[in-house]
Write a protein that holds these residues in place. Sequence first.
Motif, mmCIF file in Angstrom:
data_model
loop_
_atom_site.group_PDB
_atom_site.id
_atom_site.type_symbol
_atom_site.label_atom_id
_atom_site.label_comp_id
_atom_site.label_asym_id
_atom_site.label_seq_id
_atom_site.Cartn_x
_atom_site.Cartn_y
_atom_site.Cartn_z
ATOM 1 N N TYR A 132 -4.161 3.674 -3.133
ATOM 2 C CA TYR A 132 -4.134 2.239 -2.807
ATOM 3 C C TYR A 132 -3.205 1.943 -1.626
ATOM 4 O O TYR A 132 -3.511 1.096 -0.788
ATOM 5 N N GLY A 133 -2.081 2.671 -1.566
ATOM 6 C CA GLY A 133 -1.103 2.431 -0.507
ATOM 7 C C GLY A 133 -1.688 2.596 0.879
ATOM 8 O O GLY A 133 -1.374 1.840 1.798
ATOM 9 N N LEU A 170 5.665 -0.899 -4.836
ATOM 10 C CA LEU A 170 4.706 -1.594 -3.986
ATOM 11 C C LEU A 170 4.579 -0.893 -2.636
ATOM 12 O O LEU A 170 5.525 -0.281 -2.163
ATOM 13 N N PRO A 171 3.399 -0.971 -2.036
ATOM 14 C CA PRO A 171 3.269 -0.452 -0.677
ATOM 15 C C PRO A 171 3.998 -1.368 0.305
ATOM 16 O O PRO A 171 4.381 -2.477 -0.054
ATOM 17 N N PHE A 213 -2.372 -9.199 -2.261
ATOM 18 C CA PHE A 213 -1.841 -7.853 -2.509
ATOM 19 C C PHE A 213 -0.337 -7.860 -2.273
ATOM 20 O O PHE A 213 0.102 -7.972 -1.127
ATOM 21 N N ASN A 214 0.407 -7.767 -3.337
ATOM 22 C CA ASN A 214 1.862 -7.789 -3.171
ATOM 23 C C ASN A 214 2.349 -6.536 -2.446
ATOM 24 O O ASN A 214 1.940 -5.426 -2.760
ATOM 25 N N THR A 215 3.234 -6.759 -1.497
ATOM 26 C CA THR A 215 3.802 -5.638 -0.743
ATOM 27 C C THR A 215 5.292 -5.856 -0.570
ATOM 28 O O THR A 215 5.798 -6.938 -0.835
ATOM 29 N N ASP A 216 5.949 -4.814 -0.121
ATOM 30 C CA ASP A 216 7.328 -4.976 0.317
ATOM 31 C C ASP A 216 7.290 -5.250 1.804
ATOM 32 O O ASP A 216 6.445 -4.728 2.509
ATOM 33 N N MET A 217 8.218 -6.063 2.251
ATOM 34 C CA MET A 217 8.249 -6.396 3.668
ATOM 35 C C MET A 217 8.663 -5.172 4.475
ATOM 36 O O MET A 217 9.621 -4.493 4.138
ATOM 37 N N GLU A 218 7.887 -4.897 5.512
ATOM 38 C CA GLU A 218 8.254 -3.804 6.415
ATOM 39 C C GLU A 218 8.694 -4.397 7.737
ATOM 40 O O GLU A 218 8.018 -5.233 8.299
ATOM 41 N N MET A 219 9.850 -3.959 8.190
ATOM 42 C CA MET A 219 10.326 -4.467 9.466
ATOM 43 C C MET A 219 9.579 -3.751 10.591
ATOM 44 O O MET A 219 9.465 -2.529 10.560
#
Lengths: 139, 139
Positions: free
Chosen positions: A114-115, B45-46, B128-134
């Motif tokens: 999924y990632g 989370l991705p 789609f929940n994700t983590d924030m990527e800088m």
Amino acid sequence: MGVLAKRKRIRGNSEIPMASTSDVAFLLLVFFIVMPMKSDEIGISLMLPGKTNKNDSAKVSQKNVAVIKINENGRILFDGQPIQLKSIQQAIRERVQANDKTVVILETHPDAVYGLMVACLDEVKLSGARKFSLKTTEL
Amino acid sequence: MNFNRSTKKETYIPTSSMGDIAFLLLVFFMVTVVFTDESGLVVTLPRAEASEEGLRDLISNVYINEAGMISIDDMIVRSEDVGQLMMRKITENPFMIVAFKTDKFTPYGVVSEVMEGLKEANAVKVFFNTDMEMPGLAF
């Protein structure tokens, strides 16, 4: 005289300063107001096509389609050609510039992680492509 | 000429009760804070750059862990039952957004099956929940 003066000083000090209670209260208040505002709902939003019959699903001309395919080994193919994750954004941009009717299809194999699909979806979103859809590779 | 005298009187706002007011507000906000009562499943989370914030009040969570277990409202459900369950939930709240809190190593097939269930229930708004990527930071 010296003894008396000493006593007075001790008596005067035996008080808890109350002047800063409101400051403390306000600090706690701000904390409790701000805490629920911190949203943990961060992500990518999307609209699914909804209930459709096989007949009235949209038909798109083959030449307007750009397919990003993620296979079971985690390889990414852009129109059949292997592509790096980071190059997807640029590739889609070029496609959309050349033909603004381009529909991006993100086709993912059920065994792919999924990632990786989210990473590709992220790239598609960043490229600014308006029309895109998700698809699952049929076994 | 008595007017001047009365206007000279010092005016001040009493601040001694400010602490009381602050504490009252504090108690109010402490009581009204709603903590999420859903424990869900443990997921990593991705990450995504194109992340945006979702409306927390409308969101209904679907947790899917690495093993492909699906949890909705703290109940483990099978992917076949998602459609039924969501149909019930969307009649309660027609503006519902379904948030996927899915582990990045989950096979996409499970997510795809859940999405099929959502399409059946006409719950088309997904997140789609994700983590924030800088941007610019490697992961």
